[in-house]
Scaffold this active site. Structure first.
Site, PDB file in Angstrom:
ATOM      1  N   ASP A  87     -68.371 -54.371 -62.189  1.00 50.20           N
ATOM      2  CA  ASP A  87     -67.583 -55.141 -63.141  1.00 50.20           C
ATOM      3  C   ASP A  87     -68.006 -56.614 -63.146  1.00 50.20           C
ATOM      4  O   ASP A  87     -68.095 -57.239 -62.077  1.00 50.20           O
ATOM      5  CB  ASP A  87     -66.108 -55.038 -62.718  1.00 50.20           C
ATOM      6  CG  ASP A  87     -65.152 -55.468 -63.800  1.00 50.20           C
ATOM      7  OD1 ASP A  87     -65.123 -54.799 -64.843  1.00 50.20           O
ATOM      8  OD2 ASP A  87     -64.433 -56.474 -63.604  1.00 50.20           O
TER       9      ASP A  87
ATOM     10  N   GLU B 177     -72.191 -54.738 -65.344  1.00 49.59           N
ATOM     11  CA  GLU B 177     -71.642 -55.130 -66.635  1.00 49.59           C
ATOM     12  C   GLU B 177     -72.038 -56.584 -66.856  1.00 49.59           C
ATOM     13  O   GLU B 177     -71.462 -57.486 -66.258  1.00 49.59           O
ATOM     14  CB  GLU B 177     -70.115 -54.980 -66.639  1.00 49.59           C
ATOM     15  CG  GLU B 177     -69.536 -55.211 -68.008  1.00 49.59           C
ATOM     16  CD  GLU B 177     -68.080 -55.615 -67.968  1.00 49.59           C
ATOM     17  OE1 GLU B 177     -67.394 -55.407 -68.970  1.00 49.59           O
ATOM     18  OE2 GLU B 177     -67.621 -56.151 -66.944  1.00 49.59           O
TER      19      GLU B 177
HETATM   20  O1  TEU Z   1     -64.663 -56.491 -68.640  1.00 50.17           O
HETATM   21  C1  TEU Z   1     -65.162 -57.782 -68.811  1.00 50.17           C
HETATM   22  C2  TEU Z   1     -64.736 -58.423 -70.041  1.00 50.17           C
HETATM   23  O2  TEU Z   1     -64.744 -59.610 -70.065  1.00 50.17           O
HETATM   24  C3  TEU Z   1     -64.255 -57.584 -71.183  1.00 50.17           C
HETATM   25  O3  TEU Z   1     -62.950 -57.206 -70.961  1.00 50.17           O
HETATM   26  C4  TEU Z   1     -64.333 -58.312 -72.469  1.00 50.17           C
HETATM   27  O4  TEU Z   1     -63.329 -59.288 -72.525  1.00 50.17           O
HETATM   28  C5  TEU Z   1     -64.152 -57.384 -73.600  1.00 50.17           C
HETATM   29  O5  TEU Z   1     -65.110 -56.367 -73.489  1.00 50.17           O
HETATM   30  C6  TEU Z   1     -64.361 -58.077 -74.908  1.00 50.17           C
HETATM   31  O6  TEU Z   1     -64.603 -57.150 -75.883  1.00 50.17           O
HETATM   32  C7  TEU Z   1     -64.447 -55.982 -67.381  1.00 50.17           C
HETATM   33  C8  TEU Z   1     -63.726 -54.654 -67.498  1.00 50.17           C
HETATM   34  O7  TEU Z   1     -64.539 -53.735 -68.173  1.00 50.17           O
HETATM   35  C9  TEU Z   1     -62.411 -54.876 -68.176  1.00 50.17           C
HETATM   36  O8  TEU Z   1     -61.731 -53.685 -68.414  1.00 50.17           O
HETATM   37  C10 TEU Z   1     -61.593 -55.784 -67.285  1.00 50.17           C
HETATM   38  O9  TEU Z   1     -60.418 -56.125 -67.945  1.00 50.17           O
HETATM   39  C11 TEU Z   1     -62.354 -57.065 -66.931  1.00 50.17           C
HETATM   40  O10 TEU Z   1     -63.701 -56.842 -66.555  1.00 50.17           O
HETATM   41  C12 TEU Z   1     -61.700 -57.726 -65.738  1.00 50.17           C
HETATM   42  O11 TEU Z   1     -61.915 -56.955 -64.592  1.00 50.17           O
END
Ligand code: TEU
Ligand code: CA
Length: 552
Positions: free
Chosen positions: A204, A258
């Site tokens: 993440d 990610e």
């Molecule tokens: O996501 C990172 C993130 O910044 C995304 O939520 C982004 O804001 C979104 O894709 C915009 O379209 C990761 C995880 O996948 C997410 O579910 C979490 O909320 C986030 O990190 C925090 O851990």
């Protein structure tokens, strides 16, 4: 290092380059005990559904103990299974069942931040001189104007009077990776799961782990997209290399980071295999094609979308391996976004997107429910949402008076993460739970479900089998042959002695397009119909009838 085999076009063969991955968001997959929440036993009960697709790897979104401020992306105890998901025994049984089915399991590593209820943070915040104070990022004043990705300031003042940093929710304090004990703590957690036999991690927001402690303010031009600052901390590569050396290199596993906020230019720094950091990352350019500079929805065009993949292909040499994904638990449903979710075209366009996903270069990631053509829903009331990001946006946009409710719903009905988080409708009755679901099913579940989606599912399974048989679809060189065409996405995958031509009509209108004379491996004949996708095998030597490579 085991014997390495190199493809004729220069790639080192690795199992994870040849794999197809299926993402499970456990809360919404299948509820085995009627409490309304999907759980690990539920995944075991539905494992045949996943196995039947022919996928190789399951990526499990967080299954850990969490107060669920952000649905599990705020972890309270990394060595404990969330009570709503089951027990460690259930996890071990799931892992064993996945292995027995010939698949692998990767889990979510969420270590940029913990929950504020994690023991480390409880100690850290307890006093200024607590030995764990330095596990998080504290300051006696608000050092800069950084904003949380979920809205509002990234600093929160705690009872001690000091401020702590959280690039996401205040309930997700950021760990201080400059502290060697923190890194060792994370590596221990990784070994704990690797020693159980998991096959790797989806990491993440991993590029965010290193912070520039001079805390410069956000540059004006990146104010709306602070992720490009957060992803560029001074030591991110040192820490990932260290993690690789101390942990990952000791196991035969895969990693996918990610890479929110990482530019294409910076991608090789994370995944060039000679650098020994990560195996792969998720690039965001394709799923940001319908987002404006402020992150709000904007219309997109097919040439813009196609250009993402050519740019990506040109930026990565054979030392880097891409991923391909169009959806996950943070994105709207692909058929509503890139296809056509009207009753007439939903199934066909879902199948076209499957063809795209499984014939592109890069390890494909399929998100649960896409294999049955699940759609977005039409949200009309703020109380229908679950996601904190959307709820924050409601405060910032509507309650503040900046936006009308109409503008808010118009945007959220395109971008909300909740579109992807509704429970899986297994039957025409819903079939997700015998109890009350934690989050309402999409109201269209009677029409859109695993049973009615069988043709889409079978199409995925055929494509996955084809990809597994044909190295050209995995390692083959990629060439977009009609980059400017407004309706058709057509590309070649060529490899040593075999080649494929993939033609996708991204519209409901029939299209005149120069097609090979041969029978497609997948798809119909005659002119290209609305949302039709075809895969042709190209002959190496031109055949007497003139079909094949020489012709297109
Ligand atoms: O996501 C990172 C993130 O910044 C995304 O939520 C982004 O804001 C979104 O894709 C915009 O379209 C990761 C995880 O996948 C997410 O579910 C979490 O909320 C986030 O990190 C925090 O851990
Ligand atoms: Ca349950």
């Amino acid at each position: 290092m085991p014997h390495t085999e190199i493809t004729p076009n220069g790639y080192i063969r690795r199992w994870w380059k040849e794999a197809v991955v299926y993402q499970v968001y456990p809360r919404s997959f299948y509820d085995s005990n009627g409490d309304g929440i999907g759980d690990l036993r539920g995944i075991i009960e539905k494992l045949d559904h996943i196995k039947g697709l022919g996928v190789d790897v399951i990526w499990l979104s967080p299954h850990f103990d969490s107060p669920n401020a952000d649905n599990g992306y705020d972890i309270r105890d990394y060595r404990k299974v969330g009570a709503e998901f089951g027990t460690m025994q259930d996890f071990d049984d799931l892992l064993a069942a996945i292995k027995a089915a010939g698949m692998r399991l990767i889990i979510d590593l969420v270590v940029n931040h913990t929950s504020d209820e994690h023991q480390w943070f409880i100690e850290s915040r307890s006093s200024r001189d607590n030995p764990k104070r330095d596990y998080y990022i504290w300051s006696d004043h608000k050092p800069n104007d950084w904003t949380s990705i979920f809205g509002g300031p990234a600093w929160t003042k705690d009872e001690s009077g000091d401020w702590y940093l959280h690039l996401f929710d205040p309930k997700q304090p950021d760990l201080n990776w400059d502290n060697r004990e923190v890194r060792e703590g994370v590596y221990d957690i990784m070994c704990f799961w690797l020693d159980k036999g998991v096959d790797g991690f989806r990491m993440d927001v991993i590029p965010f782990i290193s912070k520039d402690k001079t805390f410069p303010n956000l540059p004006d031009k990146l104010r709306a997209k602070p992720q490009y600052i957060y992803a560029n901390g001074p030591k991110v590569h040192d820490y990932l290399h260290e993690m690789n050396r101390e942990v990952l290199s000791q196991y035969d596993v895969m990693t996918v980071g990610e890479a929110f906020g990482v530019t294409l230019e910076d991608t090789p720094k994370l995944i060039d295999e000679r650098r020994q950091e990560l195996d792969m990352i998720f690039q965001f350019a394709a799923v940001e094609v319908d987002r404006g500079p402020d992150g709000r929805w904007k219309p997109w065009t097919l040439p813009e979308f196609k250009a993402v993949f050519t740019r990506q292909d040109q930026a990565l040499d054979t030392h880097c391996w891409p991923t391909f994904f169009l959806s996950n638990h943070d994105n709207p449903r692909i058929v509503s976004r890139f296809g056509d979710d009207s009753p007439q075209w939903r199934e066909k366009s879902a199948m076209l997107l499957a063809t795209l996903t499984l014939t592109m270069k890069g390890t494909p990631f399929i998100y649960q429910g896409d294999e049955m053509g699940m759609t977005n829903r039409n949200f009309t009331d703020i109380n229908q949402f679950n996601d904190l990001w959307t709820k924050n946006a409601w405060q910032e946009e509507v309650v503040s008076g900046k936006w009308s409710e109409k503008a808010f719903f118009a945007n959220q009905n395109k971008v909300s993460r909740d579109h992807a988080r509704m429970p899986i409708p297994w039957t025409t009755e819903g079939g997700f739970t015998t109890g009350t679901p934690w989050f309402a099913l999409n109201p269209n579940f009677a029409e859109v479900n695993a049973e009615s989606g069988r043709a889409i599912y079978d199409h995925y399974a055929r494509l996955i089998a084809l990809r597994h048989r044909e190295p050209a679809l995995v390692y083959g060189d990629y060439k977009d042959i009609a980059p400017d065409h407004p309706q058709v996405f057509a590309y070649r995958r060529t490899f040593d002695t075999s080649a494929f031509l993939i033609i996708l009509n991204f519209s409901s209108q029939p299209v005149i397009f120069d097609l090979p004379d041969s029978e497609p491996v997948i798809g119909g004949s005659g002119p290209l119909q609305g949302w039709e996708s075809r895969i042709y095998r190209l002959q190496d030597a031109p055949s007497p009838c003139g079909a094949g490579r020489g012709r297109e």
